[in-house]
Design a protein around this motif. Structure first.
Motif, PDB file in Angstrom:
ATOM      1  N   TRP A 178       0.723  -1.211  -0.135  1.00 56.84           N
ATOM      2  CA  TRP A 178      -0.032  -0.021   0.097  1.00 56.84           C
ATOM      3  C   TRP A 178       0.743   1.257  -0.006  1.00 56.84           C
ATOM      4  O   TRP A 178       1.823   1.086   0.595  1.00 56.84           O
ATOM      5  N   THR A 179       0.415   2.324  -0.727  1.00 54.78           N
ATOM      6  CA  THR A 179       1.104   3.689  -0.765  1.00 54.78           C
ATOM      7  C   THR A 179       0.057   4.565   0.029  1.00 54.78           C
ATOM      8  O   THR A 179      -1.008   4.801  -0.322  1.00 54.78           O
ATOM      9  N   ILE A 180       0.360   5.369   0.987  1.00 51.65           N
ATOM     10  CA  ILE A 180      -0.315   6.291   1.569  1.00 51.65           C
ATOM     11  C   ILE A 180       0.192   7.533   1.340  1.00 51.65           C
ATOM     12  O   ILE A 180       1.467   7.912   1.699  1.00 51.65           O
ATOM     13  N   THR A 181      -0.619   8.522   0.629  1.00 47.95           N
ATOM     14  CA  THR A 181      -0.059   9.890   0.417  1.00 47.95           C
ATOM     15  C   THR A 181      -0.874  11.042   0.961  1.00 47.95           C
ATOM     16  O   THR A 181      -2.186  10.925   1.082  1.00 47.95           O
ATOM     17  N   LEU A 182       0.022  11.926   1.492  1.00 50.94           N
ATOM     18  CA  LEU A 182      -0.779  13.185   2.104  1.00 50.94           C
ATOM     19  C   LEU A 182      -0.893  14.209   1.033  1.00 50.94           C
ATOM     20  O   LEU A 182       0.171  14.548   0.270  1.00 50.94           O
ATOM     21  N   TYR A 183      -2.122  14.956   0.795  1.00 48.32           N
ATOM     22  CA  TYR A 183      -2.492  15.909   0.084  1.00 48.32           C
ATOM     23  C   TYR A 183      -3.001  17.067   0.685  1.00 48.32           C
ATOM     24  O   TYR A 183      -3.621  16.718   1.655  1.00 48.32           O
ATOM     25  N   ILE A 184      -2.672  18.256   0.205  1.00 50.05           N
ATOM     26  CA  ILE A 184      -3.437  19.602   0.549  1.00 50.05           C
ATOM     27  C   ILE A 184      -4.200  19.869  -0.550  1.00 50.05           C
ATOM     28  O   ILE A 184      -3.751  19.874  -1.776  1.00 50.05           O
ATOM     29  N   VAL A 185      -5.304  20.512  -0.360  1.00 50.11           N
ATOM     30  CA  VAL A 185      -6.291  21.018  -1.323  1.00 50.11           C
ATOM     31  C   VAL A 185      -6.321  22.441  -1.358  1.00 50.11           C
ATOM     32  O   VAL A 185      -6.478  23.012  -0.108  1.00 50.11           O
ATOM     33  N   TYR A 186      -5.992  23.113  -2.258  1.00 49.86           N
ATOM     34  CA  TYR A 186      -5.986  24.701  -2.280  1.00 49.86           C
ATOM     35  C   TYR A 186      -7.504  25.159  -2.182  1.00 49.86           C
ATOM     36  O   TYR A 186      -8.313  24.509  -2.678  1.00 49.86           O
ATOM     37  N   ALA A 187      -7.516  26.541  -1.733  1.00 54.88           N
ATOM     38  CA  ALA A 187      -8.663  26.956  -1.759  1.00 54.88           C
ATOM     39  C   ALA A 187      -9.468  26.903  -3.163  1.00 54.88           C
ATOM     40  O   ALA A 187     -10.710  26.902  -3.005  1.00 54.88           O
ATOM     41  N   ILE A 196      -5.088   6.293  -0.193  1.00 57.83           N
ATOM     42  CA  ILE A 196      -4.309   5.075  -0.269  1.00 57.83           C
ATOM     43  C   ILE A 196      -4.348   4.363  -1.621  1.00 57.83           C
ATOM     44  O   ILE A 196      -5.463   4.588  -2.331  1.00 57.83           O
ATOM     45  N   THR A 197      -3.421   3.748  -2.094  1.00 53.77           N
ATOM     46  CA  THR A 197      -3.311   3.116  -3.395  1.00 53.77           C
ATOM     47  C   THR A 197      -2.740   1.874  -3.222  1.00 53.77           C
ATOM     48  O   THR A 197      -1.585   1.638  -2.609  1.00 53.77           O
ATOM     49  N   LYS A 198      -3.138   0.608  -3.732  1.00 55.83           N
ATOM     50  CA  LYS A 198      -2.481  -0.462  -3.857  1.00 55.83           C
ATOM     51  C   LYS A 198      -1.764  -0.657  -5.039  1.00 55.83           C
ATOM     52  O   LYS A 198      -2.022  -0.219  -6.157  1.00 55.83           O
ATOM     53  N   THR A 199      -0.376  -1.343  -4.757  1.00 58.47           N
ATOM     54  CA  THR A 199       0.231  -1.886  -5.804  1.00 58.47           C
ATOM     55  C   THR A 199      -0.071  -3.424  -5.548  1.00 58.47           C
ATOM     56  O   THR A 199       0.449  -3.980  -4.525  1.00 58.47           O
TER      57      THR A 199
END
Length: 142
Positions: free
Chosen positions: A69-78, A124-127
């Motif tokens: 599994w890959t766990i990615t942190l994102y921020i969303v702009y206004a 989260i993304t599966k490989t």
């Protein structure tokens, strides 16, 4: 006297004490996860600087360099655009035990709600075909 002291100390204390940004499960769905998706969100309600992201993870049954599994942190702009802040994965971890992953370098800093960060979220993304993912995330900011 106390109000004056607190006001005078606030800038010094704020710059040194990391506090958790509260994550909430998206659509009320919690661990275990079996499919790709955006699973946790956290509002960014004040200007802050990300310091550390920790993920307590448990992958049931299968987990390897080919199935993880890959766990990615994102921020969303206004304005709605999302920017990855970094990611961690379970490829080097053993299956069937709780372990910790961490991230301490972020793409954007500081996060400012009115210009570059209204919401933080985890994807989260599966490989391959890893087992179910149990996840306990924590994001600390100053």
């Amino acid at each position: 006297m106390i109000n004056t002291l607190a006001r005078d100390l606030y800038p010094w204390i704020r710059a040194r004490i990391a506090i958790p940004l509260p994550f909430s499960p998206s659509a009320g769905v919690t661990s275990p996860y079996t499919a790709n998706g955006n699973i946790y969100t956290a509002p960014v309600g004040w200007e802050c600087t990300p310091m550390a992201f920790y993920a307590g993870v448990y992958v049931a049954t299968t987990n390897s360099a080919l199935n993880y599994w890959t766990i990615t942190l994102y921020i969303v702009y206004a304005g709605g655009a999302a920017t990855s802040q970094g990611s961690v994965n379970t490829a080097a971890l053993s299956a069937n035990q709780w372990q910790s992953l961490s991230l301490s370098t972020f793409t954007t800093s500081p996060w400012i709600p009115t210009s570059n960060a209204a919401v933080a979220y985890l994807n989260i993304t599966k490989t391959g075909a890893p087992g179910d993912l149990y996840l306990a995330p924590a994001l600390y900011v100053i």
